[in-house]
Design a protein around this motif. Structure first.
Motif, PDB file in Angstrom:
ATOM      1  N   SER A   1      -1.546   3.589  10.114  1.00 23.66           N
ATOM      2  CA  SER A   1      -0.864   2.393   9.623  1.00 23.66           C
ATOM      3  C   SER A   1      -1.779   1.176   9.693  1.00 23.66           C
ATOM      4  N   ILE A   2      -2.541   1.068  10.774  1.00 30.72           N
ATOM      5  CA  ILE A   2      -3.472  -0.054  10.924  1.00 30.72           C
ATOM      6  C   ILE A   2      -4.558   0.000   9.864  1.00 30.72           C
ATOM      7  N   LYS A   3      -5.034   1.197   9.548  1.00 33.07           N
ATOM      8  CA  LYS A   3      -6.056   1.320   8.504  1.00 33.07           C
ATOM      9  C   LYS A   3      -5.523   0.837   7.159  1.00 33.07           C
ATOM     10  N   ALA A   4      -4.233   1.073   6.918  1.00 34.96           N
ATOM     11  CA  ALA A   4      -3.632   0.628   5.658  1.00 34.96           C
ATOM     12  C   ALA A   4      -3.294  -0.857   5.674  1.00 34.96           C
ATOM     13  N   ASP A   5      -3.010  -1.392   6.867  1.00 30.55           N
ATOM     14  CA  ASP A   5      -2.617  -2.806   6.979  1.00 30.55           C
ATOM     15  C   ASP A   5      -3.201  -3.378   8.272  1.00 30.55           C
TER      16      ASP A   5
END
Length: 341
Positions: free
Chosen positions: A35-39
């Motif tokens: 999720s962090i990689k996406a946002d």
């Protein structure tokens, strides 16, 4: 952020939350990482992953995530709680105590924070928390600060001007124009933020004038200040955690505006750091007039004849130094859909 990327981030966060509830902290942390990689600018996910790392006894990594969360959103209390917990496990008691006191300043009546503070810092934390609740605020709102002197932005909607003293003092709440109502909402919001050092998302509802029925006139008459209905306020603390929580809120907001408050206008007030979704400022280039990591207050005005939006910049989140208020285009930066349809 592209819609698909935002959807990926929200999906992985939701799956991670489910794994966390089941006690599968390793899978939860893996989902939060995706999720962090996406946002990568979403502070909530860093706080979530920090908690998962704490459960996995990966304390140093939990502390890194807590610090990143605080960097992105200094007023997000869970970032400070995660940091305090990690520091306590690492044996850095003095730093842990400072982090817990910071969390307590943000939410001085939160019993969970006080209980955790006692676990980390000892019973003395109860006295320290009580002192914080009793202490006079160092930043007492002044008329100038509460008004948040506006500057013109590039959007079409004008920044609501502060009514002159003579007219403002004489007008009842129900008789304010939508723009005047927005001015009062902004002033009230900033004053509360300066006083309490925190701000829960809420929607102010401007009541309609009371109706007086006679034989000759069954219409609406202007109210005088002494008889006007009270301002409606709807707290929406969890509204902006995900697309699902926001979607669940909208029908209730519309129903409250129409039936309970019989509102003629509504004004959303929310700190930027309280919004995990929708991140309306993301990837807007020069159309977003501030740094993406900045803090501030979004104010969105909704009424049957139109809508408008403003952002009040907080130049220093720690000192709560109020900066400029600029107009935004609600078609591009709107956080809520239309409430009056």
């Amino acid at each position: 952020m592209a819609a698909a990327t935002q959807s990926d981030a929200d999906r992985e966060k939701s799956v991670g939350n489910e794994h966390f509830k089941k006690g599968d902290y390793l899978k939860a942390a893996a989902c939060y990482t995706k999720s962090i990689k996406a946002d990568p600018a979403n502070h909530v996910i860093y706080a979530n992953r920090a908690q998962a790392f704490l459960k996995l006894n990966k304390v140093a990594r939990a502390l890194e995530d807590a610090d990143k969360c605080i960097e992105l959103a200094p007023e997000y209390v869970k970032g400070h709680v995660r940091k305090a917990t990690a520091l306590a496990v690492l044996g850095r008691k003095t730093e842990a105590e400072q982090a817990m006191l910071h969390a307590c300043r943000l939410e001085p009546t939160n019993r969970d924070i006080i209980q955790l503070g006692v676990q980390i810092c000892g019973k003395e934390f109860v006295r320290q928390a009580a002192a914080l609740r009793r202490a006079p605020d160092s930043a007492t709102p002044t008329a100038a600060a509460a008004a948040a002197t506006p500057t013109n932005g590039a959007a079409d909607a004008p920044i609501p001007a502060k009514p002159d003293a003579a007219s403002a003092g004489a007008k009842a709440l129900v008789n304010l124009s939508p723009e005047e109502f927005a001015t009062e909402a902004i002033r009230t919001t900033i004053a509360e933020l300066l006083e309490k050092k925190t701000l829960q998302p809420r929607v102010y509802m401007q009541p309609s004038p009371p109706r007086f029925k006679t034989r000759k006139d069954k219409g609406t008459q202007p109210a005088t200040p002494g008889e006007e209905p009270a301002l409606g306020v709807m707290q929406i603390a969890q509204a902006f955690e995900s697309p699902e929580t926001l979607a669940q809120l909208i029908p209730a907001l519309r129903a409250h505006a129409k039936d309970q408050f019989k509102a003629q206008a509504a004004a959303l007030a929310v700190l930027k750091s309280s919004i995990a979704f929708p991140r309306v400022w993301h990837s807007k280039g020069s159309r977003w007039p501030f740094d993406e990591a900045c803090e501030g207050i979004f104010m969105q005005l909704e009424h049957p004849r139109g809508r408008a939006m403003w952002f009040t910049h907080i130049e220093d989140a720690n000192e709560l130094k109020i900066g400029a208020t600029v107009s935004l285009d609600p078609a591009e930066f709107g956080i809520l859909p239309r409430l009056f349809t």
